[in-house]
Design a protein around this motif. Sequence first.
Motif, mmCIF file in Angstrom:
data_model
loop_
_atom_site.group_PDB
_atom_site.id
_atom_site.type_symbol
_atom_site.label_atom_id
_atom_site.label_comp_id
_atom_site.label_asym_id
_atom_site.label_seq_id
_atom_site.Cartn_x
_atom_site.Cartn_y
_atom_site.Cartn_z
ATOM 1 N N ALA A 1 0.825 -1.205 0.000
ATOM 2 C CA ALA A 1 0.000 0.000 0.000
ATOM 3 C C ALA A 1 0.859 1.255 0.000
ATOM 4 O O ALA A 1 0.656 2.165 0.791
ATOM 5 C CB ALA A 1 -0.927 -0.006 1.207
ATOM 6 N N VAL B 1 -0.941 4.404 -0.024
ATOM 7 C CA VAL B 1 -1.592 4.749 1.235
ATOM 8 C C VAL B 1 -0.582 5.281 2.250
ATOM 9 O O VAL B 1 -0.883 6.199 3.023
ATOM 10 C CB VAL B 1 -2.328 3.519 1.803
ATOM 11 N N TRP C 1 0.063 8.811 1.362
ATOM 12 C CA TRP C 1 -1.152 9.582 1.609
ATOM 13 C C TRP C 1 -1.311 9.899 3.096
ATOM 14 O O TRP C 1 -1.587 11.028 3.477
ATOM 15 C CB TRP C 1 -2.379 8.823 1.100
ATOM 16 N N ALA C 2 -1.102 8.884 3.953
ATOM 17 C CA ALA C 2 -1.250 9.076 5.391
ATOM 18 C C ALA C 2 -0.255 10.117 5.919
ATOM 19 O O ALA C 2 -0.612 11.003 6.707
ATOM 20 C CB ALA C 2 -1.067 7.752 6.127
ATOM 21 N N VAL D 1 -1.354 13.675 4.588
ATOM 22 C CA VAL D 1 -2.540 14.266 5.191
ATOM 23 C C VAL D 1 -2.267 14.684 6.641
ATOM 24 O O VAL D 1 -2.781 15.702 7.111
ATOM 25 C CB VAL D 1 -3.738 13.297 5.102
ATOM 26 N N HIS E 1 -0.960 4.877 11.304
ATOM 27 C CA HIS E 1 -2.230 4.667 10.630
ATOM 28 C C HIS E 1 -2.725 3.244 10.758
ATOM 29 O O HIS E 1 -1.953 2.306 10.923
ATOM 30 C CB HIS E 1 -2.129 5.059 9.153
ATOM 31 N N VAL E 2 -4.020 3.128 10.719
ATOM 32 C CA VAL E 2 -4.690 1.832 10.732
ATOM 33 C C VAL E 2 -5.373 1.691 9.381
ATOM 34 O O VAL E 2 -6.249 2.490 9.047
ATOM 35 C CB VAL E 2 -5.739 1.752 11.850
ATOM 36 N N VAL E 3 -4.934 0.737 8.607
ATOM 37 C CA VAL E 3 -5.509 0.517 7.279
ATOM 38 C C VAL E 3 -5.720 -0.980 7.082
ATOM 39 O O VAL E 3 -4.763 -1.741 6.939
ATOM 40 C CB VAL E 3 -4.594 1.061 6.164
ATOM 41 N N LEU F 1 -8.591 12.017 11.287
ATOM 42 C CA LEU F 1 -7.226 12.266 11.742
ATOM 43 C C LEU F 1 -7.360 12.655 13.207
ATOM 44 O O LEU F 1 -7.955 13.689 13.524
ATOM 45 C CB LEU F 1 -6.621 13.405 10.917
ATOM 46 N N ILE G 1 -11.224 13.875 7.251
ATOM 47 C CA ILE G 1 -10.382 13.935 6.061
ATOM 48 C C ILE G 1 -11.033 13.186 4.907
ATOM 49 O O ILE G 1 -11.750 12.208 5.094
ATOM 50 C CB ILE G 1 -8.983 13.342 6.344
ATOM 51 N N VAL H 1 -7.766 6.541 -1.316
ATOM 52 C CA VAL H 1 -7.788 5.313 -0.524
ATOM 53 C C VAL H 1 -9.046 4.504 -0.805
ATOM 54 O O VAL H 1 -9.016 3.270 -0.818
ATOM 55 C CB VAL H 1 -7.685 5.642 0.978
ATOM 56 N N TRP I 1 -8.456 2.697 -3.978
ATOM 57 C CA TRP I 1 -7.405 1.706 -3.759
ATOM 58 C C TRP I 1 -7.968 0.471 -3.056
ATOM 59 O O TRP I 1 -7.699 -0.664 -3.456
ATOM 60 C CB TRP I 1 -6.272 2.311 -2.930
ATOM 61 N N HIS J 1 -13.499 -1.068 4.674
ATOM 62 C CA HIS J 1 -12.155 -0.729 5.108
ATOM 63 C C HIS J 1 -12.148 0.104 6.375
ATOM 64 O O HIS J 1 -13.085 0.832 6.658
ATOM 65 C CB HIS J 1 -11.400 0.007 4.002
ATOM 66 N N VAL J 2 -11.085 -0.065 7.134
ATOM 67 C CA VAL J 2 -10.821 0.743 8.317
ATOM 68 C C VAL J 2 -9.610 1.600 7.978
ATOM 69 O O VAL J 2 -8.540 1.064 7.703
ATOM 70 C CB VAL J 2 -10.513 -0.140 9.536
ATOM 71 N N VAL J 3 -9.807 2.890 7.957
ATOM 72 C CA VAL J 3 -8.719 3.807 7.627
ATOM 73 C C VAL J 3 -8.743 4.966 8.614
ATOM 74 O O VAL J 3 -9.634 5.808 8.563
ATOM 75 C CB VAL J 3 -8.850 4.348 6.184
ATOM 76 N N ASP J 4 -7.798 4.983 9.538
ATOM 77 C CA ASP J 4 -7.706 6.069 10.504
ATOM 78 C C ASP J 4 -6.251 6.452 10.691
ATOM 79 O O ASP J 4 -5.367 5.605 10.664
ATOM 80 C CB ASP J 4 -8.307 5.650 11.855
ATOM 81 N N VAL J 5 -6.032 7.733 10.896
ATOM 82 C CA VAL J 5 -4.681 8.219 11.128
ATOM 83 C C VAL J 5 -4.626 8.857 12.522
ATOM 84 O O VAL J 5 -5.420 9.745 12.836
ATOM 85 C CB VAL J 5 -4.255 9.252 10.064
ATOM 86 N N PHE J 6 -3.700 8.351 13.352
ATOM 87 C CA PHE J 6 -3.494 8.889 14.691
ATOM 88 C C PHE J 6 -2.154 9.591 14.743
ATOM 89 O O PHE J 6 -1.182 9.139 14.162
ATOM 90 C CB PHE J 6 -3.501 7.762 15.726
#
Lengths: 129, 129
Positions: A93, A96, A99-100, A103, A114-116, B80, B91, B96, B99, B114-119
């Motif tokens: 990825a 991704v 991208w993460a 952003v 990130h959790v993807v 985010l 965001i 993504v 993708w 999908h699980v998409v999170d940014v910490f």
Amino acid sequence: MKRNTWQREAVRTALNERGDFISAQKLHTELKAEGSTIGLATVYRALTDLVTADEADALQSPEGENLYRACSSDGHHHHLICRQCGHTEEIEAEAVESWAAKVAAEHGFTQPRHVVDVFGLCRECTLSP
Amino acid sequence: MKRNTWQREAVRTALNERGDFISAQKLHTELKAEGSTIGLATVYRALTDLVTADEADALQSPEGENLYRACSSDGHHHHLICRQCGHTEEIEAEAVESWAAKVAAEHGFTQPRHVVDVFGLCRECTLSP
DNA sequence: ATCGGTATTGACAATCATTCTCAATAAGCC
DNA sequence: GGCTTATTGAGAATGATTGTCAATACCGAT
Ligand SMILES: [Mn+2]
Ligand SMILES: [Mn+2]
Ligand SMILES: [Zn+2]
Ligand SMILES: [Zn+2]
């Protein structure tokens, strides 16, 4: 000094033979079913160590349980998981990743993690649910 | 028949005023600090209902806690999140989205989610931790 | 406005995954 | 073989979430 024990090796072996994601609890149950006397706390410790050593991947199931899987490819990557049978495929990825990072930076966030994960139904489970 | 109670309304209001992700436990503590007599179980129930009604988003923190947030924008989106103070920014992730759909299809997976999170650490928490 | 059926509430117990404690054990080194 | 101490495992402790159930209060019907 880190010591080698049959317990750690048993967890590593069990994970490798399985191939798919599994919880610490289930893994412990299976090991005991095979006659092992390993303790639950030790399974947790071994799995945590394997993750630290980049020999295993960890993720949270939608139910909040921590799942573990033997890492076949090196380095950072993500997973495509069948929510029916647990079958897992590793996915690249790169897009991704960047991208993460981008952003996060754009919003002034530092140290981004990130959790993807992608959950779906694998080919087999799509045909016979 | 769904009934309207001040408890449900209190949870909705608190979520809206806050704007960021918060756990059920913390929300309950804050409500009681303001003098509310609401019960913890009721907070959990109200949050679950809000998510079902698409009035709130839910996600798992890296520590495994369930976090809730009032939905400001409609439709599918991602977050985010500051892992220090909980500050959140919504965001877009069009790249993504496509993708995830593509990688699922390529591996024969159907019904992909999908699980998409940014910490990370927000600007403020980066400066004064 | 009163009444009554029943959703809803809240204190508490129960569950469940995970971590902690600590005495007993066993790796690794001499 | 002994010593040192990292590691183990049984059980307790933790912490989030859910279940229980008698008491409450919403709301439509009277
Ligand atoms: Mn990644
Ligand atoms: Mn998305
Ligand atoms: Zn499958
Ligand atoms: Zn912050």
